[in-house]
Design a protein around this motif. Structure first.
Motif, PDB file in Angstrom:
ATOM      1  N   ALA A  54       1.038  -0.925   0.052  1.00  0.00           N
ATOM      2  CA  ALA A  54       0.216  -0.435  -0.003  1.00  0.00           C
ATOM      3  C   ALA A  54       0.576   0.911   0.108  1.00  0.00           C
ATOM      4  O   ALA A  54       0.339   2.328  -0.058  1.00  0.00           O
ATOM      5  CB  ALA A  54      -1.393   0.180   1.026  1.00  0.00           C
ATOM      6  N   LYS A  55       1.821   1.668   0.759  1.00  0.00           N
ATOM      7  CA  LYS A  55       3.304   2.601   0.503  1.00  0.00           C
ATOM      8  C   LYS A  55       3.768   2.735  -0.427  1.00  0.00           C
ATOM      9  O   LYS A  55       3.650   3.644  -1.129  1.00  0.00           O
ATOM     10  CB  LYS A  55       3.943   2.448   2.151  1.00  0.00           C
ATOM     11  N   GLY A  56       4.093   1.976  -1.293  1.00  0.00           N
ATOM     12  CA  GLY A  56       4.632   1.746  -3.063  1.00  0.00           C
ATOM     13  C   GLY A  56       3.321   2.445  -3.861  1.00  0.00           C
ATOM     14  O   GLY A  56       3.082   3.576  -4.466  1.00  0.00           O
ATOM     15  N   GLN A  57       2.010   2.109  -3.373  1.00  0.00           N
ATOM     16  CA  GLN A  57       0.621   2.716  -4.471  1.00  0.00           C
ATOM     17  C   GLN A  57       1.160   4.219  -4.479  1.00  0.00           C
ATOM     18  O   GLN A  57       0.375   5.285  -4.774  1.00  0.00           O
ATOM     19  CB  GLN A  57      -0.341   2.571  -3.765  1.00  0.00           C
ATOM     20  N   ILE A  58       1.386   4.305  -2.653  1.00  0.00           N
ATOM     21  CA  ILE A  58       1.688   6.060  -2.478  1.00  0.00           C
ATOM     22  C   ILE A  58       2.322   6.649  -3.185  1.00  0.00           C
ATOM     23  O   ILE A  58       1.796   7.557  -3.616  1.00  0.00           O
ATOM     24  CB  ILE A  58       1.253   6.573  -1.364  1.00  0.00           C
ATOM     25  N   VAL A  59       3.470   6.229  -3.036  1.00  0.00           N
ATOM     26  CA  VAL A  59       4.599   6.523  -3.600  1.00  0.00           C
ATOM     27  C   VAL A  59       4.127   7.372  -5.132  1.00  0.00           C
ATOM     28  O   VAL A  59       4.223   8.201  -5.709  1.00  0.00           O
ATOM     29  CB  VAL A  59       5.931   5.995  -3.708  1.00  0.00           C
ATOM     30  N   ARG A  60       3.341   6.217  -5.549  1.00  0.00           N
ATOM     31  CA  ARG A  60       3.484   6.255  -7.168  1.00  0.00           C
ATOM     32  C   ARG A  60       2.173   6.998  -6.990  1.00  0.00           C
ATOM     33  O   ARG A  60       2.353   8.272  -8.382  1.00  0.00           O
ATOM     34  CB  ARG A  60       2.663   4.863  -8.059  1.00  0.00           C
ATOM     35  N   GLU A  61       1.431   7.189  -6.590  1.00  0.00           N
ATOM     36  CA  GLU A  61       0.333   8.346  -6.033  1.00  0.00           C
ATOM     37  C   GLU A  61       0.879  10.231  -6.191  1.00  0.00           C
ATOM     38  O   GLU A  61       0.430  10.739  -6.778  1.00  0.00           O
ATOM     39  CB  GLU A  61      -0.612   8.120  -5.562  1.00  0.00           C
ATOM     40  N   ILE A  62       2.222  10.186  -5.291  1.00  0.00           N
ATOM     41  CA  ILE A  62       2.455  11.315  -5.367  1.00  0.00           C
ATOM     42  C   ILE A  62       3.266  11.941  -7.122  1.00  0.00           C
ATOM     43  O   ILE A  62       3.566  13.228  -7.093  1.00  0.00           O
ATOM     44  CB  ILE A  62       3.288  11.332  -4.055  1.00  0.00           C
ATOM     45  N   ASP A  63       4.020  10.662  -7.096  1.00  0.00           N
ATOM     46  CA  ASP A  63       4.552  11.055  -7.998  1.00  0.00           C
ATOM     47  C   ASP A  63       3.692  11.583  -9.527  1.00  0.00           C
ATOM     48  O   ASP A  63       4.167  12.677  -9.736  1.00  0.00           O
ATOM     49  CB  ASP A  63       5.878   9.213  -8.697  1.00  0.00           C
ATOM     50  N   ALA A  64       2.717  10.638  -9.570  1.00  0.00           N
ATOM     51  CA  ALA A  64       1.950  11.338 -10.682  1.00  0.00           C
ATOM     52  C   ALA A  64       1.128  12.755 -10.257  1.00  0.00           C
ATOM     53  O   ALA A  64       0.906  12.588 -11.337  1.00  0.00           O
ATOM     54  CB  ALA A  64       0.932  10.292 -10.622  1.00  0.00           C
ATOM     55  N   MET A  65       1.220  13.032  -9.432  1.00  0.00           N
ATOM     56  CA  MET A  65       0.948  14.257  -9.428  1.00  0.00           C
ATOM     57  C   MET A  65       1.810  15.307  -9.192  1.00  0.00           C
ATOM     58  O   MET A  65       1.648  16.393  -9.166  1.00  0.00           O
ATOM     59  CB  MET A  65       0.047  14.320  -8.155  1.00  0.00           C
ATOM     60  N   LYS A  81      12.233  -4.161  -5.678  1.00  0.00           N
ATOM     61  CA  LYS A  81      11.311  -5.414  -5.744  1.00  0.00           C
ATOM     62  C   LYS A  81       9.890  -4.981  -5.752  1.00  0.00           C
ATOM     63  O   LYS A  81       9.114  -3.771  -4.811  1.00  0.00           O
ATOM     64  CB  LYS A  81      11.371  -6.409  -4.316  1.00  0.00           C
ATOM     65  N   MET A  82       8.782  -6.023  -6.752  1.00  0.00           N
ATOM     66  CA  MET A  82       7.342  -5.642  -6.569  1.00  0.00           C
ATOM     67  C   MET A  82       7.291  -6.607  -5.631  1.00  0.00           C
ATOM     68  O   MET A  82       7.265  -7.853  -5.757  1.00  0.00           O
ATOM     69  CB  MET A  82       6.943  -6.070  -7.951  1.00  0.00           C
ATOM     70  N   LEU A  83       6.651  -6.150  -4.578  1.00  0.00           N
ATOM     71  CA  LEU A  83       6.124  -7.386  -3.947  1.00  0.00           C
ATOM     72  C   LEU A  83       4.387  -8.026  -3.956  1.00  0.00           C
ATOM     73  O   LEU A  83       4.027  -7.203  -4.689  1.00  0.00           O
ATOM     74  CB  LEU A  83       5.981  -7.084  -2.798  1.00  0.00           C
ATOM     75  N   ASN A  84       4.385  -9.205  -3.869  1.00  0.00           N
ATOM     76  CA  ASN A  84       2.593  -9.415  -4.236  1.00  0.00           C
ATOM     77  C   ASN A  84       2.247  -9.908  -5.475  1.00  0.00           C
ATOM     78  O   ASN A  84       1.551  -9.781  -5.757  1.00  0.00           O
ATOM     79  CB  ASN A  84       1.322  -8.752  -3.412  1.00  0.00           C
ATOM     80  N   LYS A  85       4.241 -10.661  -5.889  1.00  0.00           N
ATOM     81  CA  LYS A  85       3.230 -10.441  -7.829  1.00  0.00           C
ATOM     82  C   LYS A  85       1.830 -11.714  -7.800  1.00  0.00           C
ATOM     83  O   LYS A  85       2.195 -12.557  -8.909  1.00  0.00           O
ATOM     84  CB  LYS A  85       5.413 -10.450  -8.012  1.00  0.00           C
ATOM     85  N   SER A  86       2.971 -12.872  -6.854  1.00  0.00           N
ATOM     86  CA  SER A  86       2.136 -14.348  -6.732  1.00  0.00           C
ATOM     87  C   SER A  86       0.002 -14.123  -6.871  1.00  0.00           C
ATOM     88  O   SER A  86      -0.234 -14.045  -7.303  1.00  0.00           O
ATOM     89  CB  SER A  86       2.543 -14.880  -5.944  1.00  0.00           C
ATOM     90  N   LYS A  87       0.018 -12.415  -6.212  1.00  0.00           N
ATOM     91  CA  LYS A  87      -1.331 -12.290  -6.404  1.00  0.00           C
ATOM     92  C   LYS A  87      -1.895 -11.108  -7.093  1.00  0.00           C
ATOM     93  O   LYS A  87      -0.859 -10.249  -7.909  1.00  0.00           O
ATOM     94  CB  LYS A  87      -1.352 -11.760  -5.391  1.00  0.00           C
ATOM     95  N   MET A  91      -3.025  -5.595  -5.636  1.00  0.00           N
ATOM     96  CA  MET A  91      -2.031  -6.379  -4.309  1.00  0.00           C
ATOM     97  C   MET A  91      -0.512  -5.709  -5.012  1.00  0.00           C
ATOM     98  O   MET A  91       0.664  -6.025  -3.748  1.00  0.00           O
ATOM     99  CB  MET A  91      -2.506  -7.373  -3.962  1.00  0.00           C
ATOM    100  N   TRP A  92      -0.013  -5.713  -6.130  1.00  0.00           N
ATOM    101  CA  TRP A  92       1.582  -5.832  -6.564  1.00  0.00           C
ATOM    102  C   TRP A  92       2.250  -4.401  -5.416  1.00  0.00           C
ATOM    103  O   TRP A  92       1.118  -3.290  -5.585  1.00  0.00           O
ATOM    104  CB  TRP A  92       1.076  -5.765  -8.106  1.00  0.00           C
ATOM    105  N   SER A  93       2.555  -4.149  -4.958  1.00  0.00           N
ATOM    106  CA  SER A  93       3.292  -2.836  -3.904  1.00  0.00           C
ATOM    107  C   SER A  93       4.946  -2.590  -4.510  1.00  0.00           C
ATOM    108  O   SER A  93       5.266  -3.634  -4.648  1.00  0.00           O
ATOM    109  CB  SER A  93       2.980  -3.088  -3.091  1.00  0.00           C
ATOM    110  N   PRO A  94       5.238  -1.327  -5.413  1.00  0.00           N
ATOM    111  CA  PRO A  94       6.961  -1.204  -5.205  1.00  0.00           C
ATOM    112  C   PRO A  94       7.826  -1.060  -3.773  1.00  0.00           C
ATOM    113  O   PRO A  94       7.005  -0.476  -3.509  1.00  0.00           O
ATOM    114  CB  PRO A  94       6.770  -0.728  -6.260  1.00  0.00           C
TER     115      PRO A  94
END
Length: 623
Positions: A54-65, A81-87, A91-94
Motif C-alpha cells: 500500500a505504501k508503494g501505491q502512495i509513492v506512485r500517487e505522489i509521483d503521478a501528481m 522489488k515488486m511485492l505480492n507479484k503472486s497475487k 496487491m502489487w506493491s513496489p
C-alpha cells in the motif's frame, strides 16, 4: 531578514515538509521552509526504504501528481522489488531500498533547484494567530516571519522524549534536540493534544556480520522504478539484503531486561504502532512463537552501516547487544548505535478539514506524524496535499480533495478526519474498499490529469500519461476486434492446461481466461507484429493485460463507487444543528457535532454513526 510576507511557511523538513514545500512553490507560492537542521532534509529516520504494501501505491500517487518522492527514490535506490507479484495486480506493491545519505542529499538538491522556495535553519517556537487566522511564526531567536498560510510538519520533534532502558532524554531524533513551544501554543488556542510512541532498531557495522549464516534476499531480476517520468531509469545493478531469525535463546536474553524496559515499567505511557512492534513487544504478544524474522538492510552503496529491520527496541543497550550477539550471523556484531523509543506530541486529526486545514485556526495546516500517522510515505502524501491546499487557499481557489475511490491518499486522509486514530496510523491495501481501482500501475491515469488541472503536474507528464492510455486503449481494441484460429492458439492452450478452441474466436475472449498471460498471447504472430509495429513498451502491455483480465472486477467497483459518491454530493451546512434531529442516536449526535463532516458520505464513515442515523438525515434534508 524577513521583510516580506510569504504565501506559505512550512515548518519541518522531513518527508511531509519537503513535499509540502515543493508542491506550494511549484504551484507558484512564495514559500519558506524552516527546519532545525538543513543537513537533515528528508532524513530517513528509521529504515532506509520507500514503498511496500500500500505504501508503494502512495509513492506512485505522489509521483503521478508531480511530487518528488518517486524521483528521489529511483535516483538513490540500491534495490527494487515488486511485492505480492503472486497475487492480483491490486496487491502489487513496489518497494525500494535506498542509500540513506544519498536520499537526503538528492532531496536537498531538488529542493534547492525549486523556484519560489527559500530556506531558513532555526527552531520555530510559536505561532502568530490574529482573529482566528494564522499570520506567521516565531523562532527561538525571537524572529517573527509573516505568512498567509502555515503548514506544520513537526514529525516526532514536538516535546520529543527518547528512551533507552531506564535512561531518558529530550530529543526529536538521535543526536537532535526536541522542538518546544508549538504544542503549548496550539493547546492555548483550544486544540486537543495527545502522545504517541515509535521506535527504531540498532544500527550495526556490516563488517562484523557473517552473511554466510543468513539467507540472501536479492532484488528483482528485472527491476522496475517508481517514477512515471523519464527523469529516472531502472537500476542496472543492485545490493542484496539478508534475512536471519531470532531464537528462544535470544528471547530469553531479551526477557532478562524486561524489568528495565520503559515499555513494561510504565515510563512509556503512549501507544506505539501496532503493525511495527518492538522486539520486546513481539516476544510478549506472540509468546507462542519461538522465532521472528530479522531483515539485514544495507544503508547505502558504500557505507558499512546496516539497519537491523525487525529488531526495534528500547531495552537497555547492554541487553540489546547481548541478545543481538545470539542471532545467527551476528555473533561478532559491533554497534554503531543502540535502538531507542521516542514519545512525541500529536493532535487528533478529527480537528482537521479534508484539506488538512485546521478547523480552529484558518490557513493553518497539519501534515505527517503531527496527525498521528507513521511512515515516510503516509507523511509525504499528507505534505503534498497540505502544500497544494495551502497554495489554493492563499490564492482563493477551490480546494483539492481526493475521494476514497480516487487514491490511497484519499483513503488515508478520509480515515484520519472521519475516524481519527488513537495509535500511529499505517496504510494497508485492506483499508481501501476500491483497491482494484487504486492500483500502483494506474496512479498516473487517476491523478495526473487532476494535478495538471491545478497547475502541479507538468504538461510533459500529462502527454506521457495520454500516450500510455491511448496505447493501451488501442491494444485492447485490437484484441476485441481480431480473431485467432484454433491452429495458432491451441498449442499454447494445451501447454497451459486450458480447454482447446474448436473454432475461430476473438482474441479478447481467449486472453480473458485466468491462466493466459500477455507472454502467451505474444506467441501469436499477429500480436507480436502489432507490438513491434506500434513499438509498445512494458507499461502499455501491462496496462492492457490488467484491463482485459480484470475488466469485470474494475467495472463492478466503479459502479459501487458511483453509488456511494451520490452521498458525496449531499453537503451538510457547516452550522447544521444536530440537536434538532431527536431521532439521531446520542452517540451519532455527539460524534457529528465534534467532527462536523462536510457531506453525508463522510458522515456515514464516522465510527458510531449507523445507517439508520444517515436515513434520519436523508429524510430531514428532503432526500
Amino acid at each position: 531578514m524577513f521583510d516580506r510576507t510569504y504565501d506559505v511557511i512550512v515548518v519541518g523538513a522531513g518527508h511531509a515538509g519537503s513535499e509540502a514545500a515543493a508542491a506550494a512553490a511549484n504551484m507558484g507560492s512564495r514559500t519558506l521552509l524552516i527546519t532545525m537542521n538543513l543537513q537533515n532534509i528528508a532524513q530517513m529516520s528509521c529504515n532506509p526504504a520507500m514503498g511496500g504494501i500500500a505504501k508503494g501505491q502512495i509513492v506512485r500517487e505522489i509521483d503521478a501528481m508531480g511530487g518528488y518522492s518517486g524521483i528521489v527514490t529511483d535516483r538513490t535506490a540500491i534495490q527494487f522489488k515488486m511485492l505480492n507479484k503472486s497475487k492480483g495486480p491490486a496487491m502489487w506493491s513496489p518497494r525500494a531500498q535506498s542509500d540513506r545519505m544519498r536520499f537526503a542529499e538528492e532531496w536537498r538538491l531538488m529542493l534547492e533547484q525549486t523556484s519560489n522556495l527559500d530556506f531558513y535553519q532555526e527552531m520555530v517556537s510559536g505561532l502568530i494567530v490574529e482573529n482566528g487566522k494564522i499570520t506567521g511564526v516565531k523562532t527561538s531567536l525571537g524572529i517573527e516571519v509573516k505568512a498567509k498560510a502555515v503548514v506544520l510538519t513537526n514529525g516526532t520533534f514536538l516535546n520529543g522524549l527518547i528512551h533507552i532502558g531506564e535512561k531518558q532524554f529530550g530529543g526529536g531524533r538521535a543526536g537532535e534536540r526536541a522542538a518546544t513551544g508549538i504544542t503549548e501554543d496550539l493547546i492555548e488556542l483550544g486544540f486537543d493534544a495527545g502522545r504517541m510512541k515509535t521506535g527504531t532498531p540498532p544500527r550495526v557495522d556490516g563488517r562484523s556480520l557473517d552473511y554466510s549464516r543468513m539467507q540472501e534476499q536479492p532484488g528483482d531480476d528485472v527491476p522496475e522504478k517508481f517514477s512515471y517520468s523519464d527523469k529516472t531509469r531502472p537500476l542496472e545493478k543492485q545490493r542484496s539484503c539478508y534475512m536471519t531469525y531470532t531464537s528462544p535463546e535470544v528471547h530469553d536474553l531479551l526477557r532478562e531486561g524486561f524489568d528495565r524496559s520503559p515499555m513494561f515499567n510504565g515510563r512509556i505511557k503512549s501507544i506505539g504502532p501496532r503493525y511495527c512492534p518492538s522486539i520486546e513487544d513481539k516476544i510478549n504478544r506472540f509468546a507462542d512463537k519461538d522465532r521472528h524474522q530479522i531483515f539485514v538492510e544495507p544503508e547505502g552503496w558504500n557505507t558499512v552501516e546496516v539497519y537491523v529491520n525487525g529488531f526495534s527496541t528500547s531495552l537497555p543497550e547492554d541487553v540489546q547487544f547481548k541478545a543481538l550477539r545470539s542471532v545467527s550471523g551476528f555473533e561478532q556484531v559491533k554497534f554503531f548505535r543502540p535502538g531507542y523509543a521516542i514519545e512525541y506530541d500529536y493532535f487528533p486529526p478529527t480537528q482537521l478539514k479534508h484539506t488538512l486545514e485546521t478547523k480552529l485556526v484558518e490557513n493553518l495546516f497539519f501534515a505527517g506524524q503531527i496527525n498521528g500517522t507513521t511512515g515516510y510515505e503516509e507523511a509525504a502524501s499528507q505534505g503534498l496535499m497540505a502544500g497544494i491546499n495551502a497554495h489554493l487557499k492563499v490564492y482563493e481557489k477551490e480546494p483539492f480533495i481526493l475521494k476514497r475511490n480516487e487514491a490511497y491518499i484519499g483513503v488515508l486522509i478520509d480515515d484520519l478526519i472521519t475516524k481519527g486514530t488513537e495509535e500511529p496510523y499505517r496504510m494497508f491495501t485492506s483499508r481501501a474498499e476500491y483497491r482494484t481501482l487504486l492500483r500502483q500501475d494506474n496512479a498516473d491515469f487517476r491523478l495526473t490529469p487532476k494535478a495538471h488541472a491545478i497547475g502541479l503536474a507538468s504538461e510533459d507528464r500529462l502527454r506521457r500519461m495520454e500516450r500510455k492510455r491511448s496505447g493501451a486503449d488501442a491494444f485492447i481494441g485490437f484484441f476485441r476486434e481480431t480473431s485467432v484460429e484454433p491452429s495458432e492458439m491451441n498449442p499454447v492452450l494445451e501447454e497451459k492446461g486450458s480447454s482447446l478452441m474448436k473454432q475461430s474466436d476473438k482474441m479478447y475472449k481467449v486472453f480473458s481466461r485466468p491462466n493466459i498471460t500477455m507472454e502467451d498471447m505474444l506467441r501469436v504472430g499477429e500480436v507480436r507484429k502489432y507490438v513491434e509495429e506500434n513499438d509498445l513498451d512494458k507499461e502499455v502491455m501491462e496496462q492492457t493485460e490488467i484491463q482485459v483480465k480484470y475488466s469485470g472486477y474494475i467495472e463492478k467497483e466503479k459502479n459501487n463507487a458511483d453509488k456511494l459518491n451520490r452521498l458525496e454530493d449531499i453537503t451538510i451546512p457547516s452550522n447544521f444543528d444536530y440537536d434538532k434531529l431527536k431521532s439521531l442516536s446520542f452517540e451519532a449526535r455527539e460524534k457529528l457535532k465534534g467532527i462536523r463532516p462536510a457531506t453525508l458520505s463522510q458522515a456515514s464513515r464516522i465510527s458510531g454513526v449507523s445507517p439508520s442515523d444517515i436515513s434520519v438525515m436523508l429524510v430531514y434534508m428532503g432526500r
